[in-house]
Each structure stands twice: as structure tokens, then as C-alpha cells.
Design an enzyme around this catalytic site. Sequence first.
Site, PDB file in Angstrom:
ATOM      1  N   LYS A 158       0.826  -1.219   0.000  1.00  0.00           N
ATOM      2  CA  LYS A 158       0.000   0.000   0.000  1.00  0.00           C
ATOM      3  C   LYS A 158       0.854   1.261   0.000  1.00  0.00           C
ATOM      4  O   LYS A 158       1.946   1.267   0.550  1.00  0.00           O
ATOM      5  CB  LYS A 158      -0.908   0.032   1.242  1.00  0.00           C
ATOM      6  N   GLU A 200       1.082  -4.754   4.508  1.00  0.00           N
ATOM      7  CA  GLU A 200       0.144  -5.327   5.477  1.00  0.00           C
ATOM      8  C   GLU A 200      -0.124  -6.775   5.101  1.00  0.00           C
ATOM      9  O   GLU A 200      -0.076  -7.122   3.925  1.00  0.00           O
ATOM     10  CB  GLU A 200      -1.208  -4.607   5.397  1.00  0.00           C
ATOM     11  N   LYS A 237     -18.933   1.809  -1.866  1.00  0.00           N
ATOM     12  CA  LYS A 237     -20.013   1.096  -1.213  1.00  0.00           C
ATOM     13  C   LYS A 237     -21.333   1.248  -1.980  1.00  0.00           C
ATOM     14  O   LYS A 237     -21.581   2.304  -2.562  1.00  0.00           O
ATOM     15  CB  LYS A 237     -20.188   1.641   0.208  1.00  0.00           C
ATOM     16  N   ARG A 292     -15.325  12.874   9.026  1.00  0.00           N
ATOM     17  CA  ARG A 292     -16.447  13.609   8.425  1.00  0.00           C
ATOM     18  C   ARG A 292     -17.722  12.801   8.624  1.00  0.00           C
ATOM     19  O   ARG A 292     -17.683  11.698   9.145  1.00  0.00           O
ATOM     20  CB  ARG A 292     -16.210  13.752   6.916  1.00  0.00           C
ATOM     21  N   VAL A 295     -21.541   8.906   4.005  1.00  0.00           N
ATOM     22  CA  VAL A 295     -22.711   8.763   3.132  1.00  0.00           C
ATOM     23  C   VAL A 295     -23.779   7.916   3.837  1.00  0.00           C
ATOM     24  O   VAL A 295     -24.964   8.236   3.824  1.00  0.00           O
ATOM     25  CB  VAL A 295     -22.314   8.096   1.797  1.00  0.00           C
TER      26      VAL A 295
END
Lengths: 448, 70
Positions: A158, A200, A237, A292, A295
Site C-alpha cells: 500500500k 500489510e 459502497k 467527516r 454517506v
Amino acid sequence: MFDKVLIANRGEIAVRVIRACQKLGVKTVAVYSDADKEALHVQMADESYHIGPPPVAQSYLNMEKIIQVALESGAQAIHPGYGLLAENAAFARKCQEKGLVFIGPNPEPIEAMGFKVKARQIMQAAGVPIVPGNVEEALDLEQTKGFAQEIGYPVMVKASAGGGGIGMQIARNEKELEQAFKMCETRAKAYFGNPSLYLERYIEEPRHIEIQVLADNTGHTIYLNERECSIQRRHQKVIEEAPSTFVDQEMRQKMGTAAVKAARAIGYNNAGTVEFLVDPEKHFYFLEMNTRIQVEHPVTEMTTGVDLVEWQLRIASGEPLTLKQEEIGINGHAIECRIYAEDPDKNFMPSPGKITKWQVPELEGFRADVGVYEGYTVSPYYDPLLAKFISWGKNRDQAIDRMIQALESTVVDGIKTNVSFHITALKSKLFRGGRTTTNFIDQLKKEE
Amino acid sequence: MAEVACPMAGVVAEVKVQPGDSIEPGQELLILESMKMMIPFQSETNGVVKEVKVNVGDFVNEGDVVLIVE
């Protein structure tokens, strides 16, 4: 409470924030690009200001312009919604400098979570489980090989400064690792201006389960249970639900406590979400923190009775969080389907254009957060989210049945939407059985 | 001569052919950016590109002619 708030966003979330403001008697200021003159958020706000041409870099990401409008309009605070400027520490700081309240966390926690390796270090030090791997960046290929040997293949390479699934690659052996290392290094440099990588362990068949937290400016922090967000296409998503079929009360408490610990470790304030990867043996690992509103926040609202956007406003205005952890329960089950302007029969290709018919039912236990209307032209300049459908039931089966009923009585003409995909997904044995892993869409295709 | 029309509204992110190029079915002609996605627009026919009517950064509507092919 504030007298007037500017909403630096568009679409359904701008509309959602305007509604929360209206509930509290707060006046609202909308901003819009050339492409959004006719948009619903502009019509709903008390005042609206044009801020530039359609590309977001020249309009919704134009910090100076947005701050200037806020000051001119007499707004005391700016709600950034999600995306756009929502996780931009520099913007939060600029607001502070101009005497405006940024409705979200302070710049420091945003910064701390913006850099993956740093976030991993902080979480490890705070005792929050992280995906096994290294917590130092800038490994060269030889070091990386050694590390992969230690943690065992398969591994995930990553980008340290990454996010959104970019600059991320699985390697199942040393040969694949060499290729993945090269590819990720190039991408990380191109997208994030920083080539450093970390490693990872790759979690097979993971689930994405996230915990909602609320924290006030004095540090009082609570968790509002989990959301299951495993069903994704292109790392975005599509369907979310609360509670997760995979999480029992004991695990919920452990994950919730870890999320509160994570928030406290960075001095978090306002609403935030801690995302975890969960393996089939129910081990959970910190993935990232979204600083934040999410959604999918409505599924939490429907099952806890807590209005998260209202609390964002209250906390930002300096009110203490009066909710206590023991007051947060789970009432029934909620499911959210994201309604996108895209063609499920053509690999979810975007479908902008004019909506000639928009008919969404009103049903018991059903909520629609909508950013469009009949006659509105969906612009190709922005993301394809048209609306969110949220169903509630006293149990999961009832929530599914209600959602299917709502989807089947929805009519959208003029553009393609993924409503038919949602109906297929919700009617599948896979979904009914709660087998909602990140491979759901592929498995659904196989079982059909 | 045939006009090649754009399949969807978006912004031209990349033009992958130029006048004089031979094209075949499945070949990428343009990359369009629509709704935050990069979408390759592929040729359905054989031919030679006579004219490219769009530039990078142009906004195109569905049905707009983007190429002339012989």
C-alpha cells in the site's frame, strides 16, 4: 446555535444538511457551479451563491472563493458534507483563521488520519489493533521482501500517503511482490506525490465494518454501534446496513471501545467513523478513520434515533454532547441502498442525462434522502449518487422486505439507475443469509 | 464516410487516435471522464480516421460527432 451556515457541497448531502439546519432554525447558504444552477440544494437554501464553472477544482474545491462567500453572506460556519473539502485540514485551518467554524473536527485530527503510516503508528501506540504489517514507511524492495517473509504471504502493498484503493496491490509470493512493489511505487508517486510504501498482511474474505463515533469539544466521546459496508463495486459502497449480521454484542462493545480509543488518541471532535477490516474469525483491525459525516450515516440514525447531522451542528456551535454511552441502544434494523445514475447491465457505466420521471414512494419505515427531482438534468461532472433509500424494520427481514417494496414501486425514466441491481441483490439468498463480504457482487453473478 | 457519435455525455480526457490512423473494432478512440470515472470509448468499425472533432478538455454530449472515419 449558529444563525446561518454555508454548505460547501452539492447533491443529496447538501440537501440533508439544509434539512438539519431548518430543523434547528438555522438559515442556510448554498453554493453552486454553472452545472448546478437548477440543483435541488440551491432551490432549498435560503440564499445561494454562484462560485464557478463545473469542474470541482474551479468551484466546490475553491477554498478562497467559498470562504469569501461565507464571509459576505454573514454565515458563521461551513458544513463541508462528505468528499470535496470535508477531509481537507488546510481548509479547516483557513476557516479558523477567518473566524469561521468548520463543522467537523479540528485540523490536527484530520491531518493525523490523512497519512496512513502515521495513523497506523498512532493507533498501535494507543492499543487499537491494526492489520499486521509494518509501521514504518520508505522500505526498499529488499526490506520489503524480508518483511513479507516475516508476516507471511499473501501481503498487501500500500501507498503510505494513499487512499481510495489507489496504489494498492496484493502479492501472493516473492515474484508478485517485486511487480507489486514497482507498480505501487510508480502510482504512489503519480497520485500522491510520495512514493513511499508499506506492507500489510492480506486479509482473505474481509468485511468492512465501521463504527460511528461522536465527540464534543471537551473530549466526551461515545460510539453509536457499527455499520456493515462490505457490498462494494470499484471500492465504492453500494449497500450498507446496521447492525451487522456478523457482529454480536460482545464484539460490538470491543469494536466500539477500540473506536472511542482511536478517536481519543487523536483528540477527535465532532462526528467521525472508524473503519475496521474484519476477518472470518472475527478479528478486527483498524483500517482508517473518516473525519467527516459518512454517506451511510442514515442507517445509524434509523437504528439509534440519534440525528447525527444535528449533533454535528450542535457540537460545532459549542454545545456539550449530552448523550451517554448507555443511552445508545439498537432499535431494529436499517438498510441503505445507494441509488446511482449507472447502468447495471453495462458494468455499472455512468448514465448522466435528464430525469423525465422520478417517482419514489412514501412508505412506513422508509426514508429517501434525495438530491434530484423530475425534470432535473444529472450532470456528468459529478459523482453518480442520485439518492439514498433507507428502510427500517423491527428485524432484518422486515427491513429487506420494505426496501424491496420501495425499490419495486420506484420509477425513474430518462436515465439508467441501479435500482434493478438492488432488487436482485436484496432478493438473493446471499443477502438474505447475511453473506455480505466484499466479494458479494462477484458471488451474486455466479449464483444467478 | 461515417460519423462516429459519442455514447455518453462527459469530458474528453484523452484522444487516442489522430487523422490517418487505421482503426479496428474494439480499439480505444477516446477516454471520456463522466461522473468521476474514466471510460474508454471503443471503435465499432474498421476504417481510417479522417478528422478528430474534439480536443482534450472538451465537453461532449451524448450523440455529438467526435470523429469522421472513412
